[in-house]
Design an enzyme around this catalytic site. Sequence first.
Site, PDB file in Angstrom:
ATOM      1  N   HIS A 157       9.315  -3.350   3.468  1.00  0.00           N
ATOM      2  CA  HIS A 157       8.917  -3.556   2.010  1.00  0.00           C
ATOM      3  C   HIS A 157      10.049  -3.644   1.180  1.00  0.00           C
ATOM      4  O   HIS A 157       9.936  -4.881   0.252  1.00  0.00           O
ATOM      5  CB  HIS A 157       8.214  -2.432   1.463  1.00  0.00           C
ATOM      6  CG  HIS A 157       7.088  -2.154   2.026  1.00  0.00           C
ATOM      7  ND1 HIS A 157       6.794  -0.695   2.860  1.00  0.00           N
ATOM      8  CD2 HIS A 157       5.881  -2.633   2.264  1.00  0.00           C
ATOM      9  CE1 HIS A 157       5.419  -0.830   3.389  1.00  0.00           C
ATOM     10  NE2 HIS A 157       4.879  -1.846   2.836  1.00  0.00           N
ATOM     11  N   LEU A 204       8.646  -2.441  11.691  1.00  0.00           N
ATOM     12  CA  LEU A 204       8.517  -1.635  10.946  1.00  0.00           C
ATOM     13  C   LEU A 204       7.136  -1.509  10.212  1.00  0.00           C
ATOM     14  O   LEU A 204       6.400  -2.637  10.040  1.00  0.00           O
ATOM     15  CB  LEU A 204       9.598  -1.644   9.557  1.00  0.00           C
ATOM     16  CG  LEU A 204      10.825  -1.473   9.988  1.00  0.00           C
ATOM     17  CD1 LEU A 204      11.877  -1.591   8.862  1.00  0.00           C
ATOM     18  CD2 LEU A 204      11.026   0.184  10.365  1.00  0.00           C
ATOM     19  N   SER A 205       6.573  -0.319  10.164  1.00  0.00           N
ATOM     20  CA  SER A 205       5.195  -0.176   9.541  1.00  0.00           C
ATOM     21  C   SER A 205       4.789   1.229   8.984  1.00  0.00           C
ATOM     22  O   SER A 205       5.289   2.214   9.455  1.00  0.00           O
ATOM     23  CB  SER A 205       3.990  -0.428  10.821  1.00  0.00           C
ATOM     24  OG  SER A 205       2.738   0.189  10.365  1.00  0.00           O
ATOM     25  N   ALA A 221       4.168   3.840   1.088  1.00  0.00           N
ATOM     26  CA  ALA A 221       4.750   4.607   2.027  1.00  0.00           C
ATOM     27  C   ALA A 221       5.991   3.509   2.450  1.00  0.00           C
ATOM     28  O   ALA A 221       5.908   2.979   3.581  1.00  0.00           O
ATOM     29  CB  ALA A 221       3.857   4.884   3.411  1.00  0.00           C
ATOM     30  N   GLY A 224       4.546 -10.374   4.070  1.00  0.00           N
ATOM     31  CA  GLY A 224       5.343 -10.190   5.472  1.00  0.00           C
ATOM     32  C   GLY A 224       4.603 -11.000   6.701  1.00  0.00           C
ATOM     33  O   GLY A 224       3.237 -11.103   6.699  1.00  0.00           O
ATOM     34  N   MET A 261       0.843  -1.114  -0.101  1.00  0.00           N
ATOM     35  CA  MET A 261       0.004  -0.192  -0.022  1.00  0.00           C
ATOM     36  C   MET A 261       0.860   1.351  -0.093  1.00  0.00           C
ATOM     37  O   MET A 261       0.411   2.254   0.229  1.00  0.00           O
ATOM     38  CB  MET A 261      -0.853  -0.049   1.234  1.00  0.00           C
ATOM     39  CG  MET A 261      -1.999  -1.081   1.084  1.00  0.00           C
ATOM     40  SD  MET A 261      -3.460  -0.896   2.020  1.00  0.00           S
ATOM     41  CE  MET A 261      -2.771  -0.646   3.657  1.00  0.00           C
TER      42      MET A 261
HETATM   43  P1  AMP Z   1       1.359  -2.992   3.544  1.00  0.00           P
HETATM   44  O1  AMP Z   1       2.058  -1.980   2.606  1.00  0.00           O
HETATM   45  O2  AMP Z   1       1.377  -2.435   4.800  1.00  0.00           O
HETATM   46  O3  AMP Z   1       0.095  -3.466   3.007  1.00  0.00           O
HETATM   47  O4  AMP Z   1       2.706  -4.034   3.504  1.00  0.00           O
HETATM   48  C1  AMP Z   1       2.810  -4.859   2.275  1.00  0.00           C
HETATM   49  C2  AMP Z   1       3.647  -6.216   2.728  1.00  0.00           C
HETATM   50  O5  AMP Z   1       4.789  -5.875   3.365  1.00  0.00           O
HETATM   51  C3  AMP Z   1       2.669  -7.085   3.370  1.00  0.00           C
HETATM   52  O6  AMP Z   1       3.109  -8.072   3.105  1.00  0.00           O
HETATM   53  C4  AMP Z   1       3.197  -6.767   4.885  1.00  0.00           C
HETATM   54  O7  AMP Z   1       3.032  -7.870   5.696  1.00  0.00           O
HETATM   55  C5  AMP Z   1       4.661  -6.509   4.550  1.00  0.00           C
HETATM   56  N1  AMP Z   1       5.248  -6.023   5.740  1.00  0.00           N
HETATM   57  C6  AMP Z   1       4.823  -4.801   6.366  1.00  0.00           C
HETATM   58  N2  AMP Z   1       5.680  -4.165   7.349  1.00  0.00           N
HETATM   59  C7  AMP Z   1       6.577  -5.134   7.480  1.00  0.00           C
HETATM   60  C8  AMP Z   1       7.951  -5.568   8.177  1.00  0.00           C
HETATM   61  N3  AMP Z   1       8.036  -4.774   9.157  1.00  0.00           N
HETATM   62  N4  AMP Z   1       8.538  -6.521   7.872  1.00  0.00           N
HETATM   63  C9  AMP Z   1       8.445  -7.473   6.967  1.00  0.00           C
HETATM   64  N5  AMP Z   1       7.316  -7.311   5.933  1.00  0.00           N
HETATM   65  C10 AMP Z   1       6.440  -6.190   6.307  1.00  0.00           C
END
Ligand code: AMP
Length: 273
Positions: free
Chosen positions: A34, A181-182, A29, A144, A27
């Site tokens: 990522h 990380l988020s 950012a 992740g 998504m």
């Molecule tokens: P998102 O952009 O938050 O939807 O995340 C995209 C992908 O990155 C998803 O598969 C998440 O699980 C993964 N992800 C997000 N944060 C982390 C992290 N700290 N470590 C590993 N993978 C992550």
Amino acid sequence: MIIARTVLELRASLDSQTGSVGFVPTMGALHIGHRTLIEKARSENDRVVVSIFVNPTQFLAGEDLSKYPRREEADFKICELSGVDILFYPDVSTMYGKDEVSIKGPDVRGYILEGASRPGHFDGVLTVVMKLLNLVRATRAYFGKKDAQQLSLITQMAQNFFMSVEIIAVDTVREKDGLALSSRNVYLSEIDRTDALKLSASLKQATHLVMQGVRETNEIQRVMLSILQPLNVEYVAIVNRRFEAISEVVIGDTIVLVAARVGTTRLIDNVWM
Ligand code: AMP
């Protein structure tokens, strides 16, 4: 790097290249978590496709859809520097029409924990991931472990629908001090950030207890809850890999999960044992 904004552009760019496709849906950012997924995809495939799409159907009314961080320019640069071949960057009207067929999560596993706190969230996740996997025709797709329940449900969807994609789980990437990380960490104030460390600290203690021989999940949950004080805890759960509650930890088949609000920000974290 090709930037495809429409289905036509995506299909044309996919058709112009050959070999296995590693796919990382996001998504945006983008952070090092990522990037770790992208690097793994890069090392295991001939081509890497990343999507950036803030999927409205996985946000509930009142959640942070409109203020979810958007960093187009920086994200494009990160993808380019990470060796991404195709960046799929659709808008909502490209991904969704009116009155559509959608995927519904399993009755139990889709509606416990994250699914209980955010009813319908996983229906939106599964629907958009199905659309993206069909569009990208990935050989392997990378998710992740940070979003453990999401990963489990996507793996189940791929099995239940006899999809040929291989779902690959990637370990959670953390800051030096333990914070997972988020993209949502940007919402945290300085004080929030210190409080947020309680999530990873409670999981670290859970691991420590298990290493000392403690197996009773009630005991581990009790200790974790005391560490998480005074946060607004939504759940502390200890489940097996099928997301069934367990009374004793079994090494190799246990996930310890926590969800809590830090200030106004909802954070999740987990550890796989
Ligand atoms: P998102 O952009 O938050 O939807 O995340 C995209 C992908 O990155 C998803 O598969 C998440 O699980 C993964 N992800 C997000 N944060 C982390 C992290 N700290 N470590 C590993 N993978 C992550």
